[in-house]
Write a protein that holds these residues in place. Structure first.
Motif, PDB file in Angstrom:
ATOM      1  N   GLN A 169     -10.113  -0.166   4.058  1.00  0.00           N
ATOM      2  CA  GLN A 169     -11.249  -1.055   3.791  1.00  0.00           C
ATOM      3  C   GLN A 169     -10.785  -2.353   3.134  1.00  0.00           C
ATOM      4  N   GLU A 170      -9.945  -2.232   2.141  1.00  0.00           N
ATOM      5  CA  GLU A 170      -9.449  -3.404   1.426  1.00  0.00           C
ATOM      6  C   GLU A 170      -8.569  -4.273   2.325  1.00  0.00           C
ATOM      7  N   ARG A 228     -11.323  14.883   1.768  1.00  0.00           N
ATOM      8  CA  ARG A 228     -10.564  13.624   1.701  1.00  0.00           C
ATOM      9  C   ARG A 228      -9.913  13.303   3.038  1.00  0.00           C
ATOM     10  N   THR A 285     -15.792   1.023   7.591  1.00  0.00           N
ATOM     11  CA  THR A 285     -14.557   1.800   7.503  1.00  0.00           C
ATOM     12  C   THR A 285     -14.766   3.196   8.067  1.00  0.00           C
ATOM     13  N   TYR A 286     -15.838   3.873   7.647  1.00  0.00           N
ATOM     14  CA  TYR A 286     -16.086   5.230   8.125  1.00  0.00           C
ATOM     15  C   TYR A 286     -16.538   5.244   9.579  1.00  0.00           C
ATOM     16  N   GLU A 340     -17.573  -0.327   3.361  1.00  0.00           N
ATOM     17  CA  GLU A 340     -17.358   1.122   3.389  1.00  0.00           C
ATOM     18  C   GLU A 340     -17.955   1.741   4.650  1.00  0.00           C
ATOM     19  N   TYR A 365       0.840  -1.205   0.000  1.00  0.00           N
ATOM     20  CA  TYR A 365       0.000   0.000   0.000  1.00  0.00           C
ATOM     21  C   TYR A 365       0.868   1.246   0.000  1.00  0.00           C
ATOM     22  N   GLU A 404      -5.648   5.891   1.889  1.00  0.00           N
ATOM     23  CA  GLU A 404      -6.990   6.456   1.891  1.00  0.00           C
ATOM     24  C   GLU A 404      -7.929   5.433   2.519  1.00  0.00           C
ATOM     25  N   PRO A 405      -9.135   5.852   2.882  1.00  0.00           N
ATOM     26  CA  PRO A 405     -10.070   4.903   3.485  1.00  0.00           C
ATOM     27  C   PRO A 405     -10.274   3.632   2.662  1.00  0.00           C
ATOM     28  N   LYS A 406     -10.240   3.736   1.341  1.00  0.00           N
ATOM     29  CA  LYS A 406     -10.437   2.544   0.505  1.00  0.00           C
ATOM     30  C   LYS A 406      -9.332   1.515   0.740  1.00  0.00           C
ATOM     31  N   HIS A 407      -8.116   1.987   1.065  1.00  0.00           N
ATOM     32  CA  HIS A 407      -7.013   1.067   1.345  1.00  0.00           C
ATOM     33  C   HIS A 407      -7.233   0.352   2.680  1.00  0.00           C
TER      34      HIS A 407
END
Length: 63
Positions: free
Chosen positions: A18-19, A47, A28-29, A25, A8, A13-16
């Motif tokens: 999450q993954e 962001r 994650t938040y 999602e 990574y 970012e949040p998507k990372h």
């Protein structure tokens, strides 16, 4: 197959997150907005930017 944390970017970012954690999602938040913050992150406008180092320390439980 999931990635290792070394794959990574240094600024995640949040998507990372999450993954990596294999969560949704919404989860994650919820994690990011929980009090106290689980790990340091900053907001740049709308962001969210997360230091990989701060996330890794939180994930591994090291101070």
């Amino acid at each position: 197959m999931s990635k290792s944390l070394t794959e990574y970017p240094e600024v995640m970012e949040p998507k990372h997150v999450q993954e990596f954690l294999n969560i949704g999602e919404k989860q994650t938040y919820e994690l990011l907005n929980s009090e106290p913050k689980p790990f340091h992150y900053i907001r740049v406008g709308r962001r969210i930017k997360i230091s990989k180092d701060a996330f890794e320390k939180w994930f591994t439980g090291t101070p």
